[in-house]
Design an enzyme around this catalytic site. Structure first.
Site, PDB file in Angstrom:
ATOM      1  N   HIS A 234     -45.201 -38.768   4.270  1.00  0.00           N
ATOM      2  CA  HIS A 234     -44.511 -37.376   4.502  1.00  0.00           C
ATOM      3  C   HIS A 234     -43.848 -37.521   5.997  1.00  0.00           C
ATOM      4  O   HIS A 234     -44.709 -37.791   6.697  1.00  0.00           O
ATOM      5  CB  HIS A 234     -45.256 -36.166   4.177  1.00  0.00           C
ATOM      6  N   TYR A 265     -39.995 -27.647   6.061  1.00  0.00           N
ATOM      7  CA  TYR A 265     -40.652 -26.546   6.697  1.00  0.00           C
ATOM      8  C   TYR A 265     -40.646 -26.701   8.351  1.00  0.00           C
ATOM      9  O   TYR A 265     -40.425 -28.024   8.888  1.00  0.00           O
ATOM     10  CB  TYR A 265     -42.079 -26.528   6.482  1.00  0.00           C
ATOM     11  N   ASP A 552     -63.181 -20.956 -26.301  1.00  0.00           N
ATOM     12  CA  ASP A 552     -62.450 -19.902 -27.117  1.00  0.00           C
ATOM     13  C   ASP A 552     -62.183 -20.943 -28.579  1.00  0.00           C
ATOM     14  O   ASP A 552     -61.080 -21.859 -28.333  1.00  0.00           O
ATOM     15  CB  ASP A 552     -61.434 -19.206 -26.703  1.00  0.00           C
TER      16      ASP A 552
END
Length: 831
Positions: A234, A265, A552
């Site tokens: 990066h 950013y 579940d």
């Protein structure tokens, strides 16, 4: 030679003293553990990993409640920490700017996430944004402002947490390289950690927490534990001094800044700006190729800056912040950090080796919260946060392959700042898991969504003509809610209600639990009564010790000592592991995954019995084959196990057959069903049908943060049947009562529909109290209203109560309704 001697024994060995390892050690000691040993291959605490070069931007708002919760806790923790008298974080807030109308709309959605998760967030005007950062371009359309976001030098909170952990009994050792593990065999397939081999000797322990970051696949390989992540390079650079910041007296005073339309950013660095860019093709790294500390020119996690990958970013930076045009770059490098196949961390105990825990693929933003959650999990047996999205047991076998990991991780990098629709599908790789019916579904124009590798039709182009022949009560979707959707979904919904539909349910996970103690084991796991006659189907939860809903599922009794468990396909590894972990160790009860051997068609609709009776001589009458029972039947030439149960609220069966006969089963039912108007229906209709019936979806409406009484499934709890996991906790719940309840709401505007996770707000005059968030939402095509489910405070749970749902900044009025909305007495599916 080192000036220390490693201990020979430890209660736990944490591998890695970056921000995550320090957080895990800190939280373990906070929970009372003392014999905690942390080993780090690099120097303490500038380890040379991702922590050392991270720009330290902590943005809290995230579509995931879990990830946002991790970040929120991280902000709170680091804002309190100090190191050598200096604060470990600075609260500067953050701005995410909109360059396009689509982004501005998305920021409104993100502001809703903030409200849902308890994080203050506002969409502000361009002028208000420039008050924070005067250099911002006149082109911006607005910004999301989160006042509580922070900036940190990540090694500071790491060292601060480590020093606090040391005061509580932990010990940290730098320059110690792990070279392998001693793994003892056991009675089960998984071995067990017994020691850690290091460059400084062995440490005997039965518990390891791997916090190795970009080295995770390599470290996991030593133990035979695959960690499906890929390190990525990066780009990050710091500019020369910028005129607009001349004379700055603080390292950072302006808010953190994201320009997501250009995947970038920014953060102030004194009189300069730090710029991070994802605006380039992914640069993947193999963990085995990362240099050792002694061989790395800079640091192991830093590589030489590749300026050709920064060209677009440099141009975009000058457009957003004109003062950056033409500036030079000083410190610049390609820094490595981890990407997984789905963007979530890899947390929990590995299924392959007992005692090997992972806390990896964790970014600085979530490190504090992850450390707490993993420590709770280890010490207490369960975390207080539901970690289904991050659980290491979410990965199916194909997800561990090198080609899959690299392809999906690379796409996660490309899309890290993209506007992602909840139904948006990954394009590659696909067709990994196909049901026997795939060819027929393609012929019908199936539009496939992928889940756990399975290709599942969401709707069928062949059903477009149904819109002209059926009375479809439906909203007119436009914009966001219309993406990855078709009006054909509504037609399939109505056809299932009025005629008969075939649903491909093959991706269901199917387990067999067998043995002389199978009944006792399931009774211990399940909340409902499992001791029923052969042929009975039982819907049940399985709980954590604190009463949270862990699983579940349904349990069908096939023989005195043989049961079939059916659960969601995406949760197969998760649920299998929970059941297996609670079976007797002597082998008197065993669990086998039989999913691959069985296909399944859900045949549902008022004409289902008529259709099935044309190809089966078995007694399908209500007396001969009652609701919630199972029988072996024959369909044409195909032997099948039919379960009379319905997740869509209509008469019908789940029909299980050998996978190799699946295509024949489909063809038989399809051919005989033509005069009855049979259709193939997809997952879109399946979801809207189940929501009209109020059926809960695990992971959305129910999970470990909720108990059965809050969730409205107390009917599946039998407190008097005997002991089961979570029973004591439920006793306390019943004594204290519940403060929140899962409620059904309908939107007052008959054309409105929302997507899920939106905040639910008090609708009283001027009311702005956030009551909860949307757990499930869809349109009820049989009732002509948008449906919303969410947990509300008990005082708001009364039928008729008015609330608002905040959708892209707009308040939609809704009313708490009695559930289920469709066929409340269940007469249709019990007929």
């Amino acid at each position: 030679m080192s000036d220390f001697t490693l201990p020979k024994h430890a209660r736990v060995v944490v591998i890695g003293a970056g921000i995550v390892g320090c957080s895990v050690a800190y939280h373990l000691t906070k929970l009372g553990w003392r014999d905690v040993v942390v080993v780090e291959q690099g120097p303490l605490f500038e380890t040379g990993g991702s922590t050392s070069h991270a720009p330290g931007l902590v943005f809290q708002v995230n579509p995931s409640k879990t990830m946002a919760g991790f970040a929120k806790y991280t902000v709170d923790l680091w804002s309190e920490l100090t190191l050598n008298g200096e604060p470990c974080a600075k609260n500067v807030g953050s701005l995410e700017v909109a360059w396009t109308p689509e982004r501005l709309a998305d920021l409104k959605r993100k502001a809703g996430y903030g409200k849902s998760w308890g994080i203050e967030a506002h969409v502000i005007s361009p002028g208000e944004a420039r008050e924070f950062i005067p250099m911002l371009s006149e082109r911006i359309l607005g910004a999301l402002y989160v006042p509580s976001d922070i900036q940190t030098n990540a090694t500071m909170p790491a060292e601060s947490m480590a020093r606090e952990a040391e005061r509580s009994g932990a010990s940290f050792y730098g320059g110690v390289k792990v070279t392998g593990f001693a793994i003892d065999g056991g009675t089960h397939s998984a071995g067990k950690i017994s020691a850690v081999h290091t460059s400084h000797g062995d440490i005997n322990t039965d518990l390891v927490v791997a916090c190795a970051g970009i080295w995770a696949p390599k470290l996991g390989g030593y133990a035979g534990v695959p960690i499906p992540l890929s390190p990525m390079e990066h780009l990050y650079a710091v500019t020369t001094p910028v005129e607009g910041l001349a004379g700055a007296t603080e390292e950072i005073s302006q808010p953190l800044l994201r320009h997501q339309d250009e995947a970038m950013y920014f953060r102030q660095v004194g009189e300069s700006y730090g710029i991070g860019s994802y605006n380039h093709e992914p640069l993947l790294v193999d963990a085995d190729d990362i240099l050792d500390h002694q061989d790395a020119p800079i640091a192991p996690a830093e590589k030489e800056f590749t300026s050709q990958h920064f060209e677009r970013a440099a141009a975009a930076a000058g457009e957003l912040l004109p003062g950056l045009k033409g500036v030079g770059l000083t410190r610049k490098f390609n820094g490595m950090f981890s990407f997984t196949t789905d963007g979530f961390p890899v947390l929990g105990e590995a299924p392959q080796v007992k005692g090997f825990w992972s806390a990896q693929a964790v970014w600085i933003t979530q490190a504090g919260g992850v450390g707490r959650a993993v420590a709770e999990w280890i010490v207490n047996g369960e975390p207080t946060t539901d970690l289904r999205e991050c659980d290491i047991r979410r990965f199916h076998p194909h997800a561990y392959t090198r080609s899959y990991v690299r392809a999906r991780a690379a796409q996660q990098y490309r899309e890290v700042y993209d506007i992602i629709h909840p139904r948006q599908q990954m394009e590659h790789p696909r067709n990994l898991r196909l049901t026997p019916f795939f060819a027929r579904q393609q012929e019908l124009g199936g539009v496939f969504f992928e889940n756990a590798g399975w290709e599942r039709p969401q709707w069928y182009a062949a059903n477009e003509g149904l819109l002209d022949s059926l009375t479809v009560m439906g909203e007119t979707r436009t914009g966001w809610e219309a993406r990855e959707w078709s009006p054909t979904v509504a037609a399939e919904h109505v056809a299932a209600r009025e005629r008969v539909a075939m649903f491909d349910m093959t991706p269901f996970a199917k387990f067999e639990v067998t043995g002389p103690c199978a009944l006792g084991a399931l009774q211990r796991l399940a909340t409902n009564q499992i001791n029923k006659p052969i042929g009975s189907i039982t819907y049940t939860s399985m709980l954590t010790p604190s009463g949270g809903i862990k699983c579940d599922l349904t349990v069908t009794r096939l023989a005195e000592d043989r049961f079939m468990v059916v659960t969601g396909g995406a949760m197969s590894i998760h649920d299998f592991a929970w059941i297996e972990a609670h079976l007797p160790s002597d082998g008197s009860a065993r669990i086998t995954d039989v999913s691959a051997s069985l296909c399944c068609i859900g045949l549902w609709g008022p004409r289902a019995r008529d259709l099935l009776s044309r190809v089966s001589d078995d007694d399908l009458s209500n007396d001969g084959f009652p609701y919630m029972s199972a029988r072996h039947i024959t369909i044409g030439e195909v032997p099948a196990l039919a379960l009379r149960i319905s997740y869509v609220g209509e008469l019908g069966w789940e029909i299980y057959a050998p996978s190799e006969q699946g295509l024949r089963l489909w063809d038989i039912l399809w051919e005989v069903g033509q005069p009855l108007g049979v259709i193939a229906a997809g997952g879109g209709a399946f979801d809207s049908l189940r929501l009209e019936k109020g059926y809960r979806l695990w992971g959305n409406d129910i999970h470990t943060e909720y108990n059965p009484y809050e969730a409205g499934i107390g009917f599946a709890v039998r407190m008097r049947k005997g002991d089961f996991i979570g029973r004591d906790a439920l006793r306390q719940v019943r004594t204290a009562g519940v403060s929140h309840k899962l409620c059904c709401m309908t939107l007052d505007d008959a054309d409105a529909v929302v997507m899920g996770k939106e905040p639910i707000i008090d609708s009283s005059m001027g009311g702005d109290r956030v009551l909860g968030y949307v757990t499930s939402a869809n349109y009820g095509h049989s009732i002509g209203k948008g449906i919303v489910y969410g947990y509300l405070p008990s005082e708001y749970a009364e039928v008729g109560t008015k609330v608002d749902v905040l959708y892209f900044g707009n308040r939609l009025s809704a009313t708490v309704a009695r559930e289920p909305l469709y066929d409340p007495d269940g007469s249709k599916m019990k007929a």
